[in-house]
Design a protein around this motif. Structure first.
Motif, short mmCIF file in Angstrom:
data_model
loop_
_atom_site.label_atom_id
_atom_site.label_comp_id
_atom_site.label_asym_id
_atom_site.label_seq_id
_atom_site.Cartn_x
_atom_site.Cartn_y
_atom_site.Cartn_z
N TYR A 34 0.84 -1.20 0.00
CA TYR A 34 0.00 0.00 0.00
C TYR A 34 0.86 1.24 0.00
CZ TYR A 34 -4.43 -2.30 1.24
OH TYR A 34 -5.57 -3.06 1.25
N ASP A 35 0.50 2.23 -0.80
CA ASP A 35 1.00 3.58 -0.60
C ASP A 35 0.26 4.10 0.62
OD1 ASP A 35 2.73 3.58 -2.80
OD2 ASP A 35 1.12 4.24 -4.14
N ARG A 45 7.61 13.05 13.85
CA ARG A 45 7.51 11.59 13.90
C ARG A 45 6.98 11.02 12.60
NH1 ARG A 45 4.93 9.96 19.74
NH2 ARG A 45 6.61 10.78 21.05
N LEU A 46 5.98 11.69 12.03
CA LEU A 46 5.41 11.23 10.76
C LEU A 46 6.47 11.21 9.66
CD1 LEU A 46 1.94 13.01 10.63
CD2 LEU A 46 2.38 10.58 11.00
N GLU A 47 7.26 12.25 9.58
CA GLU A 47 8.29 12.33 8.54
C GLU A 47 9.33 11.24 8.70
OE1 GLU A 47 8.21 14.08 5.81
OE2 GLU A 47 6.34 15.01 6.41
N LEU A 48 9.71 10.95 9.92
CA LEU A 48 10.67 9.88 10.19
C LEU A 48 10.12 8.53 9.76
CD1 LEU A 48 13.35 8.88 11.43
CD2 LEU A 48 12.17 8.80 13.64
N ILE A 49 8.88 8.26 10.14
CA ILE A 49 8.23 7.00 9.76
C ILE A 49 8.09 6.91 8.25
CG2 ILE A 49 6.05 5.71 9.91
CD1 ILE A 49 5.79 6.95 12.78
N ALA A 50 7.72 8.00 7.61
CA ALA A 50 7.56 8.02 6.15
C ALA A 50 8.88 7.66 5.47
CB ALA A 50 7.07 9.39 5.69
N ARG A 51 9.97 8.25 5.91
CA ARG A 51 11.27 7.94 5.31
C ARG A 51 11.63 6.47 5.49
NH1 ARG A 51 12.58 12.99 7.39
NH2 ARG A 51 13.55 12.08 9.25
N GLU A 52 11.41 5.97 6.70
CA GLU A 52 11.73 4.57 6.98
C GLU A 52 10.92 3.62 6.10
OE1 GLU A 52 10.99 4.17 11.17
OE2 GLU A 52 12.84 5.19 11.73
N LEU A 53 9.62 3.87 6.00
CA LEU A 53 8.76 2.97 5.22
C LEU A 53 9.05 3.05 3.73
CD1 LEU A 53 5.38 3.39 7.13
CD2 LEU A 53 7.05 1.52 7.32
N THR A 54 9.34 4.24 3.24
CA THR A 54 9.68 4.40 1.83
C THR A 54 10.96 3.66 1.51
OG1 THR A 54 8.55 6.53 1.69
CG2 THR A 54 10.23 6.08 0.02
N GLN A 55 11.96 3.82 2.37
CA GLN A 55 13.24 3.14 2.14
C GLN A 55 13.10 1.63 2.24
OE1 GLN A 55 15.93 4.89 4.98
NE2 GLN A 55 16.15 6.78 3.81
N TYR A 57 10.27 -0.36 2.08
CA TYR A 57 9.27 -1.07 1.26
C TYR A 57 9.07 -0.49 -0.13
CZ TYR A 57 8.34 -3.27 5.70
OH TYR A 57 8.48 -3.95 6.89
N GLY A 58 9.67 0.66 -0.42
CA GLY A 58 9.56 1.24 -1.76
C GLY A 58 8.18 1.77 -2.10
N VAL A 59 7.39 2.10 -1.09
CA VAL A 59 6.06 2.64 -1.32
C VAL A 59 6.09 4.16 -1.18
CG1 VAL A 59 4.86 0.53 -0.59
CG2 VAL A 59 5.36 2.31 1.10
N SER A 60 5.09 4.81 -1.72
CA SER A 60 4.95 6.25 -1.55
C SER A 60 4.28 6.51 -0.20
CB SER A 60 4.08 6.81 -2.68
OG SER A 60 3.76 8.16 -2.42
N VAL A 61 4.87 7.38 0.59
CA VAL A 61 4.30 7.71 1.90
C VAL A 61 4.21 9.22 2.02
CG1 VAL A 61 4.46 7.44 4.39
CG2 VAL A 61 5.35 5.63 2.90
N LYS A 62 3.00 9.72 2.12
CA LYS A 62 2.76 11.15 2.35
C LYS A 62 2.31 11.31 3.79
CE LYS A 62 1.68 12.03 -2.42
NZ LYS A 62 0.68 12.33 -3.40
N THR A 63 2.53 12.49 4.32
CA THR A 63 2.13 12.75 5.70
C THR A 63 1.29 14.02 5.77
OG1 THR A 63 4.10 14.07 6.21
CG2 THR A 63 4.25 11.69 6.59
#
Length: 151
Positions: A34-35, A45-55, A57-63
């Protein structure tokens, strides 16, 4: 991570995504391909989680940092969801409680409790529902904590 040729499951919105169950949901949904659109009060915190998940799992993560007890911020989130036809899943995880008996709560605490646990959950569901119905696809998961039974 999704494999080449695999249809992506769409975008999942997770509220209360900066910690705990919301963060866990975000991670598991990213693992399934899922994106994500992550919503919580803490932008850092959201930005940190977004970077981790993008790196990872290769998904797009917006916050979107928002206090869902605030009517204007809730409406901003609701409008963003209503206009996004990629959303296929809404996880309403944001919630609040307070320690102690209900009759010890202040009016402000009650307003926050109702606004986050009832109004925000309902408003966000209403925002995505028309798109889900028109596409005949989508799901809403409403979570609650055992903390809500304290008192």
């Amino acid at each position: 991570m999704s494999t080449t040729g695999t249809v992506k499951p769409g975008t999942a919105v997770v509220t209360g995504a900066s910690a705990g169950i919301g963060k866990m949901y975000a991670e598991r949904l990213a693992r399934k391909g899922y994106d994500l659109l992550l919503v919580a009060r803490r932008a850092d915190r959201l930005e940190l989680i977004a970077r981790e998940l993008t790196q990872q799992y290769g998904v797009s993560v917006k916050t979107q940092a928002a206090d869902l007890s605030n009517t204007a911020e809730l409406e901003t989130v609701a409008k963003a969801l209503a206009g996004n036809d990629q959303i296929t899943l809404l996880v309403n995880n944001a919630g609040t409680s307070f320690v102690g008996p209900l009759d010890g709560a202040t009016i402000d605490q009650l307003h926050t409790l109702v606004n986050i646990n009832i109004v925000a959950l309902t408003r966000l569901a209403m925002a995505v529902l028309p798109g889900f119905k028109s596409r005949n696809q989508g799901a809403i998961v409403n979570l609650g904590s055992a903390v809500g039974f304290d008192g």
